[in-house]
Design an enzyme around this catalytic site. Structure first.
Site, PDB file in Angstrom:
ATOM      1  N   ASP A 115       0.594  -1.480  -0.157  1.00 11.29           N
ATOM      2  CA  ASP A 115       0.237  -0.235  -0.279  1.00 11.29           C
ATOM      3  C   ASP A 115       0.757   1.558  -0.312  1.00 11.29           C
ATOM      4  OD1 ASP A 115      -2.325  -1.989   0.840  1.00 11.29           O
ATOM      5  OD2 ASP A 115      -3.059  -0.961   1.967  1.00 11.29           O
ATOM      6  N   HIS A 171       5.391  -7.004   0.110  1.00 11.52           N
ATOM      7  CA  HIS A 171       4.931  -8.038  -0.379  1.00 11.52           C
ATOM      8  C   HIS A 171       5.093  -8.865  -1.858  1.00 11.52           C
ATOM      9  CE1 HIS A 171       1.363  -9.354   1.794  1.00 11.52           C
ATOM     10  NE2 HIS A 171       1.562  -8.139   2.494  1.00 11.52           N
ATOM     11  N   SER A 258       8.164   4.882   5.007  1.00 12.24           N
ATOM     12  CA  SER A 258       9.380   3.379   4.513  1.00 12.24           C
ATOM     13  C   SER A 258       9.363   3.456   3.204  1.00 12.24           C
ATOM     14  CB  SER A 258       9.667   2.563   4.886  1.00 12.24           C
ATOM     15  OG  SER A 258       8.385   1.986   5.347  1.00 12.24           O
TER      16      SER A 258
END
Length: 299
Positions: A115, A171, A258
């Site tokens: 996301d 992911h 991040s």
């Protein structure tokens, strides 16, 4: 201060970003004194470790409801109930229900790994000439490996910036055989746009981890996680030299902002048109993990 805007992919509308701790961010990145404080924080690992330690204390749970409300975070996606979080860091590194992030189908489709807010440069060679405040972005400094630089220098690069309110697990974007992770030590400068506008090479100076993914449809893919202010810990949950499906978890960031960077070899991917269009306008596109990023150009 000029408001930060991005394109919300779900609506295709331009949205003004809600900046967490906006007054603090303005002080740190728009004033001379603040920039000095920011540099000190970024270059002092102990302070980041201390901040991380504090956010793991049980009493920080009291911050969670207010943070959720202010940032309009959907609690129905959480795997845990709010009362089950043991600290603010536990909430920050939360897992989601599998159905909350459906994975785009098709073995020729690469998906968004996190996301976050995405910028895409389909030609790294052209991006290498991009100058921000007279400072060139350096692929060599980013990777610290001459062979990898040669391999990806004419390829494509994807930047995915995670805000404090985002889901912070990352992911795999493609079906792959995941190699070992290499750690590159560095500082912990903020990757917030207020900081990046003065120096895009922050990515090359910050602590980061690098993993090469072997794939059938997209060749070799280079995957980097970049730490940021107050993010000293990049935690890998995958096992090296094992096969993974796209959408499988690779790891997570502990408390803070991040970035994930993904590099492709030349001629292997056609990025989705909306992402390219927005990036050409200098606008990030806010995506959810598992959405289509692009299609393989290999037969």
């Amino acid at each position: 201060m000029k408001k930060l805007q991005y394109i919300d992919r779900s609506t295709n509308q331009r949205v003004t970003e809600v900046v967490c701790y906006e007054k603090t961010m303005m002080f740190l990145y728009t004033s001379r004194l603040g920039k000095g404080v920011s540099t000190l924080l970024s270059r002092t690992p102990f302070l980041s470790r201390l901040y991380g330690w504090i956010q793991k204390r049980s009493w920080t749970r009291k911050k969670i409801p207010g943070f959720i409300k202010k940032n309009r975070i959907c609690t129905k996606e959480f795997k845990k109930s709010i009362s089950e979080f043991t600290s603010f860091n536990d909430f920050f590194t939360r897992e989601l229900r599998p159905e909350a992030r459906p994975i785009a189908r098709g073995d020729d489709i690469c998906v968004t790994p996190v996301d976050g807010a995405y910028l895409i440069y389909p030609n790294i060679a052209e991006f290498g000439e991009f100058v921000v405040k007279s400072k060139r972005f350096s692929l060599s400094k980013l990777l610290g490996d001459a062979k990898l630089v040669e391999k990806y220098a004419s390829g494509s690069v994807v930047f995915a910036r995670l805000a404090l309110f985002d889901y912070h697990r990352f992911h795999f974007p493609v079906d792959c055989l995941a190699g070992p992770t290499r750690n590159i030590n560095g500082y912990l400068f903020s990757v917030h746009p207020m900081a990046l506008k003065d120096n895009f090479n922050i990515f090359c100076e910050n602590k980061r981890t690098l993993t090469e993914l072997k794939t059938e449809k997209f060749g070799d893919v280079l995957y980097l996680e970049v730490g940021a202010l107050n993010v000293g810990s990049i935690v890998q949950t995958y096992t090296a030299e094992k096969k993974y499906s796209k959408g499988n978890e690779k790891g997570f960031f502990e408390i803070g902002g991040s970035t994930v960077i993904v590099l492709f070899e030349p001629g292997v991917i056609q990025f989705d048109a909306d992402l390219l269009k927005n990036s050409r306008m200098g606008l990030e596109t806010r995506c959810l993990m598992g959405q289509s990023l692009g299609r393989s150009l290999r037969e």
